[in-house]
Design an enzyme around this catalytic site. Structure first.
Site: not given
Length: 294
Positions: A86, A129, A84, A241, A93, A173-174, A244, A218
């Site tokens: 962030d 967001r 991951d 972390d 983030e 990464s998301g 997801n 992922k």
């Protein structure tokens, strides 16, 4: 045979701690074999036969500022890392920091936190967001990258050491490609996969290209990379972390929750709460003298 590795953030593990750890394992009904320092004071291995869950329960929280990794002894050095970004490979983030430039960080950060705790659907939360960022000037992305994005301690050393030893490293990464691609290049990842922020006339449109990179992506990236490399799942390491990240963490040979949300820390096979990312080198039995730090 299994190996329990104690990794001390303070560098203050002593021979007495090694003896105490062996005693705790024996008291849990485990047969302790060889013990050895990886780096004196910093990391030590204890081999044992028996239940790895019992070993983890016996050792976690018993030594000050010390992370515990329990895993099969065979194949502990990994050939694939999927990570991951962030709050794992970087300290922030990114979407929250972009929101700060728009004056809505508190509003967006609350949603981010809930999504990472698994309380919200990730894709829906990301759409909501990003919609709030509509109209933000594209130049803010580069400004945010320069001013806010900092590599997590140990990130570069972890990736470059694994690659120097023949490993493959993929950042999934998301977050967004505009951050993930330069971060991956700076750290040394082989490639980066992330979401694409849509931009028109120099402004964020408030949308992200579909399909969204989330939990399924992922996990799929890990599985496909193993197949491409001809590796068994046991040869892989996944670290993250947030909620997801759980699917890839569970699928990997060694899944690590890094300073993670409770839902992740409770489900992962290993957790790192005190150390930086170089703990994942100690977990593989790699001593500091063999780290690539340049």
């Amino acid at each position: 045979m299994f190996t329990a590795t104690l990794i001390a953030a303070t560098g203050r593990l002593a021979d007495a701690d090694l003896t105490a750890a062996a005693t705790k394992l024996a008291s849990a009904g485990l047969t302790v074999g060889a013990t050895r320092w990886i780096d004196r004071g910093w990391a030590v291995d204890l081999d044992f036969d028996g239940d790895p869950l019992a070993a983890r329960a016996a050792l976690e929280g018993q030594f000050d500022a010390t992370d515990v990794v329990v895993q099969p002894s065979e194949g502990r050095e990994k050939r694939l890392l999927v990570a991951d970004m962030d709050s794992t490979m970087i300290t922030v983030e990114c979407i929250d920091e972009l929101a700060d430039y728009a004056g809505i960080k508190e509003q967006v950060a609350e949603v981010t936190e809930r999504a990472m705790r698994g309380e919200l659907d990730f894709a829906a939360a990301l759409d909501a967001r990003v919609a709030l960022l509509e109209g933000l000037d594209e130049s803010v992305i580069e400004q945010c990258l320069a001013e806010r994005v900092t590599l997590m301690a140990g990130a570069r050393t972890l990736i470059r050491t694994m690659k120097a030893r023949g490993g493959c490293a993929i950042l999934v990464s998301g977050g967004f490609t505009r951050f993930a691609e330069p971060v991956a290049a700076e750290i040394g990842f082989d490639r980066a996969i992330a979401n694409y922020l849509e931009i028109a006339h120099g402004k964020l449109t408030g949308t992200v290209r579909k399909p969204i990179v989330g939990s399924d992506t992922k996990e799929k990236t890990l599985v496909e990379a193993l197949a491409d490399l001809g590796l068994d799942a046991s040869a892989s390491l996944a670290v993250g972390d947030g909620a997801n990240d759980l699917a890839m963490i569970r699928r990997a040979g060694l899944g690590v929750a890094y300073r993670a949300k409770p839902i992740v820390a409770g489900a992962a096979a290993a957790r790192v709460d005190y150390n930086d990312l170089t703990a994942l080198l100690y977990a593989q039995g790699i001593a500091r003298t063999d780290w690539v730090t340049a």
